[in-house]
Motif scaffolding. Structure first.
Motif, PDB file in Angstrom:
ATOM      1  N   ALA A 227       5.004   3.926  -2.581  1.00  0.00           N
ATOM      2  CA  ALA A 227       3.847   4.831  -2.507  1.00  0.00           C
ATOM      3  C   ALA A 227       3.039   4.804  -3.805  1.00  0.00           C
ATOM      4  O   ALA A 227       1.805   4.786  -3.779  1.00  0.00           O
ATOM      5  N   PHE A 228       3.737   4.787  -4.954  1.00  0.00           N
ATOM      6  CA  PHE A 228       3.066   4.727  -6.253  1.00  0.00           C
ATOM      7  C   PHE A 228       2.234   3.448  -6.383  1.00  0.00           C
ATOM      8  O   PHE A 228       1.067   3.486  -6.775  1.00  0.00           O
ATOM      9  N   VAL A 229       2.843   2.319  -6.047  1.00  0.00           N
ATOM     10  CA  VAL A 229       2.167   1.023  -6.165  1.00  0.00           C
ATOM     11  C   VAL A 229       0.974   0.955  -5.211  1.00  0.00           C
ATOM     12  O   VAL A 229      -0.127   0.552  -5.610  1.00  0.00           O
ATOM     13  N   VAL A 230       1.169   1.360  -3.967  1.00  0.00           N
ATOM     14  CA  VAL A 230       0.079   1.326  -2.985  1.00  0.00           C
ATOM     15  C   VAL A 230      -1.061   2.223  -3.443  1.00  0.00           C
ATOM     16  O   VAL A 230      -2.233   1.829  -3.398  1.00  0.00           O
ATOM     17  N   SER A 231      -0.741   3.422  -3.892  1.00  0.00           N
ATOM     18  CA  SER A 231      -1.771   4.358  -4.351  1.00  0.00           C
ATOM     19  C   SER A 231      -2.543   3.787  -5.540  1.00  0.00           C
ATOM     20  O   SER A 231      -3.777   3.832  -5.569  1.00  0.00           O
ATOM     21  N   ALA A 232      -1.823   3.238  -6.513  1.00  0.00           N
ATOM     22  CA  ALA A 232      -2.465   2.675  -7.704  1.00  0.00           C
ATOM     23  C   ALA A 232      -3.402   1.528  -7.347  1.00  0.00           C
ATOM     24  O   ALA A 232      -4.542   1.462  -7.826  1.00  0.00           O
ATOM     25  N   LEU A 233      -2.929   0.624  -6.497  1.00  0.00           N
ATOM     26  CA  LEU A 233      -3.743  -0.540  -6.142  1.00  0.00           C
ATOM     27  C   LEU A 233      -4.917  -0.164  -5.245  1.00  0.00           C
ATOM     28  O   LEU A 233      -6.003  -0.738  -5.367  1.00  0.00           O
TER      29      LEU A 233
ATOM     30  N   MET B   3      -6.452   2.783  -5.301  1.00  0.00           N
ATOM     31  CA  MET B   3      -7.427   3.454  -6.182  1.00  0.00           C
ATOM     32  C   MET B   3      -8.235   2.434  -6.977  1.00  0.00           C
ATOM     33  O   MET B   3      -9.398   2.680  -7.305  1.00  0.00           O
ATOM     34  N   LYS B   4      -7.640   1.308  -7.266  1.00  0.00           N
ATOM     35  CA  LYS B   4      -8.335   0.241  -8.005  1.00  0.00           C
ATOM     36  C   LYS B   4      -9.304  -0.534  -7.101  1.00  0.00           C
ATOM     37  O   LYS B   4     -10.080  -1.344  -7.557  1.00  0.00           O
ATOM     38  N   GLY B   5      -9.231  -0.257  -5.773  1.00  0.00           N
ATOM     39  CA  GLY B   5     -10.174  -0.880  -4.849  1.00  0.00           C
ATOM     40  C   GLY B   5      -9.608  -2.027  -4.031  1.00  0.00           C
ATOM     41  O   GLY B   5     -10.330  -2.655  -3.267  1.00  0.00           O
ATOM     42  N   HIS B   6      -8.322  -2.304  -4.203  1.00  0.00           N
ATOM     43  CA  HIS B   6      -7.705  -3.396  -3.458  1.00  0.00           C
ATOM     44  C   HIS B   6      -7.352  -2.962  -2.038  1.00  0.00           C
ATOM     45  O   HIS B   6      -7.083  -1.789  -1.788  1.00  0.00           O
ATOM     46  N   GLU B   7      -7.330  -3.915  -1.126  1.00  0.00           N
ATOM     47  CA  GLU B   7      -6.808  -3.685   0.222  1.00  0.00           C
ATOM     48  C   GLU B   7      -5.323  -3.981   0.152  1.00  0.00           C
ATOM     49  O   GLU B   7      -4.916  -5.082  -0.233  1.00  0.00           O
ATOM     50  N   VAL B   8      -4.497  -3.012   0.521  1.00  0.00           N
ATOM     51  CA  VAL B   8      -3.058  -3.139   0.350  1.00  0.00           C
ATOM     52  C   VAL B   8      -2.344  -2.981   1.688  1.00  0.00           C
ATOM     53  O   VAL B   8      -2.615  -2.056   2.440  1.00  0.00           O
ATOM     54  N   VAL B   9      -1.424  -3.913   1.949  1.00  0.00           N
ATOM     55  CA  VAL B   9      -0.513  -3.831   3.088  1.00  0.00           C
ATOM     56  C   VAL B   9       0.877  -3.727   2.474  1.00  0.00           C
ATOM     57  O   VAL B   9       1.227  -4.524   1.605  1.00  0.00           O
ATOM     58  N   ALA B  10       1.663  -2.735   2.914  1.00  0.00           N
ATOM     59  CA  ALA B  10       2.982  -2.523   2.322  1.00  0.00           C
ATOM     60  C   ALA B  10       4.073  -2.624   3.376  1.00  0.00           C
ATOM     61  O   ALA B  10       3.908  -2.147   4.503  1.00  0.00           O
TER      62      ALA B  10
END
Length: 136
Positions: free
Chosen positions: A15-21, A23-30
């Motif tokens: 959750a921390f990593v997904v939230s950080a990335l 917020m930085k504007g990346h599209e994230v799949v976890a």
């Protein structure tokens, strides 16, 4: 921004990593393990810029996932994460396949800097057998 696949079995770290990335504007799949992440990268036909994976996970660990991704999708940048020194040593020898290993616990700034560097293609200095080696 980049499309990033995160493989991490610890829900709070994920959750921390997904939230950080995000917020930085990346599209994230976890995904919660390497096996699911391998299925995801295959179903998406490798359409990711970066794989950020924990090393120690059930089903398929991060080393197995990195080998799978590097063999099928060599353009995906791979960064591994670990909180265990022995697991970091397991990544030794994969220098040609992975960009770097980030050690847990890491800060938000550490994570963002490592991802930014990886996506920018900056070389990383790796201490290997007492010598400095550069990865491209």
């Amino acid at each position: 921004m980049a499309r990033i696949l995160v493989a991490e079995d610890d829900p709070s770290v994920r959750a921390f990593v997904v939230s950080a990335l995000t917020m930085k504007g990346h599209e994230v799949v976890a995904e919660e393990d390497g096996g699911l992440a391998a299925e995801t990268v295959d179903s998406e036909e490798g359409r990711f810029d970066l794989l950020l994976s924990d090393i120690k996970m059930p089903i398929m660990d991060g080393i197995g996932l990195a080998l799978h991704v590097a063999a099928k999708y060599p353009d995906i940048i791979i960064v591994l994460m670990t909180g265990f020194a022995d697991q970091r040593e397991r990544a030794h020898g994969l220098e040609a396949l992975i960009y770097d290993v980030i050690t847990k616990p890491f800060t938000l700034a550490d994570l963002i800097a490592k991802v930014d560097d990886a996506l920018a293609g900056k070389p990383v200095e790796v201490v290997s057998l007492g010598r400095q080696a550069q990865l491209q």
